[in-house]
Scaffold this motif. Structure first.
Motif, PDB file in Angstrom:
ATOM      1  N   UNK A  52     120.072  78.961  31.227  1.00 59.82           N
ATOM      2  CA  UNK A  52     120.099  77.578  30.706  1.00 59.82           C
ATOM      3  C   UNK A  52     120.036  76.519  31.798  1.00 59.82           C
ATOM      4  N   UNK A  53     120.755  76.747  32.906  1.00 57.21           N
ATOM      5  CA  UNK A  53     120.781  75.722  33.970  1.00 57.21           C
ATOM      6  C   UNK A  53     119.390  75.494  34.573  1.00 57.21           C
ATOM      7  N   UNK A  54     118.564  76.520  34.542  1.00 61.33           N
ATOM      8  CA  UNK A  54     117.234  76.377  35.150  1.00 61.33           C
ATOM      9  C   UNK A  54     116.208  75.777  34.194  1.00 61.33           C
ATOM     10  N   UNK A  55     116.556  75.678  32.920  1.00 60.87           N
ATOM     11  CA  UNK A  55     115.603  75.133  31.934  1.00 60.87           C
ATOM     12  C   UNK A  55     116.178  73.889  31.286  1.00 60.87           C
ATOM     13  N   UNK A  56     116.616  72.954  32.107  1.00 63.00           N
ATOM     14  CA  UNK A  56     117.240  71.754  31.517  1.00 63.00           C
ATOM     15  C   UNK A  56     116.899  70.513  32.328  1.00 63.00           C
ATOM     16  N   UNK A  57     117.045  69.370  31.672  1.00 61.68           N
ATOM     17  CA  UNK A  57     116.878  68.066  32.327  1.00 61.68           C
ATOM     18  C   UNK A  57     118.153  67.281  32.023  1.00 61.68           C
TER      19      UNK A  57
END
Ligand code: FAD
Length: 284
Positions: A52-57
């Motif tokens: 999740x942390x790598x696919x967020x803004x």
């Protein structure tokens, strides 16, 4: 080839450290075409998109962009776009809509092409890079990530988790312009990013101009501050900036353009990018 899709940074770090023949990926818009052309595919492919942390803004006063987030998703964020029109323009130039729905900033930077479109704007906006490995996390300035064509400063077992970009001060604007022989689906012959902050009086208080595709890595035009600071944008200032950009280039000649052509383009695009960033800074 074994495919794994971890769901945490720690799990991904452990997988990456489990063998020297492992590689992370996000959109795969670079690694799959390269594999199709015969480049070695590692025995372990670690997909970063389920973390999740790598696919967020996220926004907490600064922008935190997950390294595997598709650039289309970043560009769709209205608040992000309002802060970074130039960086958004750069992301919107990567391939096509289809490519942008997969391509990530982590992949664009770590593929380490001198012509990568997001590099100059990320440097002009002084982004920082959070890197993870078995030993934990560390943060570096973006210009220390790419060290040459196809080479990054990442140690074995490390990968990029996220990019942090601070909110620009009021009266700031950025712009990215590139030249390609074709209007779409081509890579930059030269790319130029500019970021400006302008005082109420019209004088420039902060400037950064960064060139892409004219050297093994992005090139910051160091003379920009001396030329522009505490001055309004006049034709003479723009001429001096164009000259400084031409002098900062160390381009090669290849099928996309000669060395001389790239040097000429760097001057032309610098003029235009500085003007566009300044107009955005003052809301013109
Ligand atoms: C048709 C087409 C057009 C294109 N046009 C452009 C263009 O106009 N401009 C441009 O700049 N690029 C262009 N590209 C290249 C590509 O789409 C971009 O570089 C894209 O941003 C790569 O992101 P990705 O997530 O798909 O990378 P991937 O293919 O997943 O990975 C690329 C490389 O980066 C590494 N990597 C990925 N994520 C990380 C991470 N988080 N940490 C460490 N290493 C990582 C991988 O191991 C691999 O070596 C194009 C590609 C295609 C196929």
């Amino acid at each position: 080839v074994r495919y794994v899709a971890p769901t945490s940074v720690v799990e991904a770090s452990e997988l990456l450290a489990s063998t020297e023949d492992a590689r992370v990926f996000a959109g795969a818009t670079d690694i799959l075409p390269q594999a199709a052309l015969g480049r070695h595919l590692p025995s372990l492919l670690v997909d970063l998109k389920r973390i999740p942390r790598l696919s967020s803004v996220e926004y907490n006063g600064s922008w935190i962009i997950g390294a595997a987030t598709p650039v289309a998703r970043i560009a769709e964020n209205d608040r992000f776009r309002a802060h970074f029109l130039g960086l958004t323009e750069a992301m919107r130039l990567i391939g096509s809509d289809q490519i942008q729905s997969r391509a990530s900033l982590g992949g664009n930077l770590c593929n380490a092409s001198p012509a990568a479109d997001s590099g100059p704007s990320l440097v002009a906006n002084q982004a920082r890079v959070v890197i993870a490995g078995l030993a934990g996390e560390r943060t570096i300035p973006i210009e220390e990530l790419v060290v040459g064509p196809g080479r990054t400063s990442l140690a074995l077992g490390e990968f990029v988790v996220e990019f942090i970009v601070d909110t620009p001060p009021p009266q700031s604007g950025d712009a990215y312009l590139r030249f390609t022989p074709r209007t779409e689906m081509d890579i930059a012959v030269v790319g130029v990013a500019a970021r400006m902050t302008v005082a109420e009086s019209g004088e420039c208080t902060k400037v950064s101009v960064v060139l892409g595709a004219v050297a093994p890595t992005t090139v910051s035009v160091d003379a920009a501050s001396e030329i522009m600071l505490e001055k309004p944008l006049t034709d003479q200032v723009l001429d001096e900036m164009a000259q400084a950009a031409r002098e900062a280039c160390q381009p090669i000649t290849d099928k996309r353009g000669t060395r001389e052509y790239r040097i000429h383009l760097a001057g032309v695009l610098t003029r235009r990018a500085v003007r566009a960033a300044t107009q955005r800074a003052v809301g013109a």
